[in-house]
Design a protein around this motif. Structure first.
Motif, mmCIF file in Angstrom:
data_model
loop_
_atom_site.group_PDB
_atom_site.id
_atom_site.type_symbol
_atom_site.label_atom_id
_atom_site.label_comp_id
_atom_site.label_asym_id
_atom_site.label_seq_id
_atom_site.Cartn_x
_atom_site.Cartn_y
_atom_site.Cartn_z
ATOM 1 N N GLU A 28 0.860 -1.183 0.000
ATOM 2 C CA GLU A 28 0.000 0.000 0.000
ATOM 3 C C GLU A 28 0.893 1.228 0.000
ATOM 4 O O GLU A 28 1.861 1.293 0.758
ATOM 5 N N VAL A 29 0.570 2.200 -0.847
ATOM 6 C CA VAL A 29 1.342 3.440 -0.928
ATOM 7 C C VAL A 29 0.365 4.604 -0.931
ATOM 8 O O VAL A 29 -0.596 4.603 -1.697
ATOM 9 N N GLU A 30 0.605 5.592 -0.063
ATOM 10 C CA GLU A 30 -0.285 6.757 -0.025
ATOM 11 C C GLU A 30 0.482 7.979 0.471
ATOM 12 O O GLU A 30 1.488 7.865 1.172
ATOM 13 N N TRP A 31 -0.019 9.132 0.082
ATOM 14 C CA TRP A 31 0.559 10.390 0.549
ATOM 15 C C TRP A 31 0.105 10.639 1.974
ATOM 16 O O TRP A 31 -1.083 10.665 2.251
ATOM 17 N N LEU A 32 1.056 10.821 2.892
ATOM 18 C CA LEU A 32 0.740 11.135 4.274
ATOM 19 C C LEU A 32 0.654 12.642 4.467
ATOM 20 O O LEU A 32 -0.060 13.121 5.341
ATOM 21 N N GLN A 33 1.414 13.367 3.645
ATOM 22 C CA GLN A 33 1.438 14.822 3.746
ATOM 23 C C GLN A 33 1.873 15.371 2.395
ATOM 24 O O GLN A 33 2.801 14.848 1.779
ATOM 25 N N THR A 34 1.203 16.397 1.918
ATOM 26 C CA THR A 34 1.615 17.073 0.695
ATOM 27 C C THR A 34 1.808 18.551 1.002
ATOM 28 O O THR A 34 1.277 19.064 1.971
ATOM 29 N N GLY A 35 2.569 19.198 0.169
ATOM 30 C CA GLY A 35 2.876 20.610 0.377
ATOM 31 C C GLY A 35 4.361 20.827 0.194
ATOM 32 O O GLY A 35 5.023 20.081 -0.540
ATOM 33 N N PRO A 36 4.910 21.826 0.885
ATOM 34 C CA PRO A 36 6.348 22.098 0.746
ATOM 35 C C PRO A 36 7.197 20.883 1.129
ATOM 36 O O PRO A 36 8.205 20.601 0.518
ATOM 37 N N THR A 37 6.763 20.185 2.169
ATOM 38 C CA THR A 37 7.429 18.937 2.554
ATOM 39 C C THR A 37 6.411 17.819 2.379
ATOM 40 O O THR A 37 5.488 17.694 3.177
ATOM 41 N N SER A 38 6.562 17.037 1.328
ATOM 42 C CA SER A 38 5.640 15.940 1.061
ATOM 43 C C SER A 38 6.218 14.654 1.619
ATOM 44 O O SER A 38 7.417 14.405 1.516
ATOM 45 N N ILE A 39 5.350 13.840 2.221
ATOM 46 C CA ILE A 39 5.787 12.565 2.795
ATOM 47 C C ILE A 39 4.941 11.455 2.198
ATOM 48 O O ILE A 39 3.715 11.499 2.248
ATOM 49 N N LEU A 40 5.624 10.485 1.633
ATOM 50 C CA LEU A 40 4.981 9.326 1.023
ATOM 51 C C LEU A 40 5.152 8.143 1.969
ATOM 52 O O LEU A 40 6.270 7.811 2.359
ATOM 53 N N GLY A 41 4.050 7.532 2.361
ATOM 54 C CA GLY A 41 4.100 6.389 3.258
ATOM 55 C C GLY A 41 3.793 5.108 2.507
ATOM 56 O O GLY A 41 3.010 5.117 1.557
ATOM 57 N N TYR A 42 4.433 4.033 2.903
ATOM 58 C CA TYR A 42 4.138 2.747 2.286
ATOM 59 C C TYR A 42 4.238 1.637 3.317
ATOM 60 O O TYR A 42 4.972 1.730 4.288
ATOM 61 N N ARG A 43 3.411 0.626 3.077
ATOM 62 C CA ARG A 43 3.374 -0.557 3.935
ATOM 63 C C ARG A 43 3.510 -1.766 3.045
ATOM 64 O O ARG A 43 2.872 -1.852 1.990
ATOM 65 N N ALA A 44 4.358 -2.686 3.457
ATOM 66 C CA ALA A 44 4.541 -3.942 2.722
ATOM 67 C C ALA A 44 4.330 -5.095 3.695
ATOM 68 O O ALA A 44 4.786 -5.045 4.837
ATOM 69 N N GLN A 45 3.630 -6.114 3.209
ATOM 70 C CA GLN A 45 3.369 -7.282 4.036
ATOM 71 C C GLN A 45 3.701 -8.541 3.248
ATOM 72 O O GLN A 45 3.279 -8.702 2.111
ATOM 73 N N VAL A 46 4.472 -9.413 3.875
ATOM 74 C CA VAL A 46 4.789 -10.737 3.335
ATOM 75 C C VAL A 46 4.419 -11.728 4.419
ATOM 76 O O VAL A 46 4.913 -11.631 5.553
ATOM 77 N N ASN A 47 3.554 -12.675 4.072
ATOM 78 C CA ASN A 47 2.974 -13.578 5.072
ATOM 79 C C ASN A 47 2.312 -12.727 6.148
ATOM 80 O O ASN A 47 1.510 -11.872 5.843
ATOM 81 N N ASP A 48 2.669 -12.911 7.397
ATOM 82 C CA ASP A 48 2.076 -12.130 8.479
ATOM 83 C C ASP A 48 2.995 -11.004 8.952
ATOM 84 O O ASP A 48 2.675 -10.296 9.897
ATOM 85 N N ALA A 49 4.146 -10.849 8.306
ATOM 86 C CA ALA A 49 5.096 -9.816 8.701
ATOM 87 C C ALA A 49 4.859 -8.554 7.881
ATOM 88 O O ALA A 49 4.720 -8.607 6.665
ATOM 89 N N SER A 50 4.833 -7.424 8.564
ATOM 90 C CA SER A 50 4.533 -6.158 7.908
ATOM 91 C C SER A 50 5.516 -5.091 8.350
ATOM 92 O O SER A 50 5.923 -5.057 9.514
ATOM 93 N N ILE A 51 5.912 -4.232 7.413
ATOM 94 C CA ILE A 51 6.730 -3.073 7.759
ATOM 95 C C ILE A 51 6.077 -1.836 7.149
ATOM 96 O O ILE A 51 5.492 -1.891 6.064
ATOM 97 N N SER A 52 6.153 -0.735 7.865
ATOM 98 C CA SER A 52 5.636 0.541 7.392
ATOM 99 C C SER A 52 6.773 1.552 7.415
ATOM 100 O O SER A 52 7.463 1.687 8.430
ATOM 101 N N LEU A 53 6.971 2.228 6.307
ATOM 102 C CA LEU A 53 8.035 3.211 6.173
ATOM 103 C C LEU A 53 7.490 4.462 5.514
ATOM 104 O O LEU A 53 6.414 4.434 4.910
#
Length: 156
Positions: free
Chosen positions: A125-150
């Motif tokens: 999953e990829v989505e914009w967490l914040q847009t504007g002068p400082t934009s932040i793109l958040g993403y979550r990846a899951q393999v099996n039951d393990a998930s990381i969000s960055l």
């Protein structure tokens, strides 16, 4: 199924390090977290037609081997498989839908190993967490039951 040296991600410092136990020994990770962090965090070599973040190309200036980056281990991989992601190419990208879609595509490319290794493709999953002068793109990846969000800053 997984048996790697454990890597811990420190979001406040934006870096990874090997995990040590209380006795100082290296810890073993039997989850897909360590390969996921490596797949996303290492730089995959840019394709010949990928525009480089600093604007250099084969037409404007000679491109050396190092300008296209890449994981050094790829040079000795007998199957020719590449490690890492091309997310580094977005260092100077703007906060656009194209940037979000490229992020999702390059994460899918980086985590393509999940389906042959586990029988299930990675959920991303990829989505914009914040847009504007400082934009932040958040993403979550899951393999099996393990998930990381960055997340990462995009644009200048």
């Amino acid at each position: 199924m997984f048996f790697d040296l454990a890597i811990v991600y420190y979001p406040d410092k934006r870096l990874c390090d090997l995990a040590l136990g209380d006795d100082g020994d290296l810890l073993i990770d039997e989850t897909p977290i360590t390969p996921m962090l490596l797949s996303i965090g290492l730089d995959r070599r840019a394709a010949p037609d990928d525009p480089l973040p600093d604007g250099r190309s084969q037409f404007l200036a000679p491109v050396s081997f190092s300008e296209r980056r890449g994981c050094p281990g790829d040079a000795v991989d007998p199957a020719g498989e590449m490690t890492g992601s091309r997310l580094w190419l977005l260092n100077r990208a703007k906060a656009t839908e194209t940037t979000r879609q490229l992020t999702k595509f390059w994460l899918e490319e980086a985590l393509a190993w999940a389906e042959p290794d586990t029988g299930q493709s990675a959920e991303i999953e990829v989505e914009w967490l914040q847009t504007g002068p400082t934009s932040i793109l958040g993403y979550r990846a899951q393999v099996n039951d393990a998930s990381i969000s960055l997340s990462r800053r995009v644009g200048s």
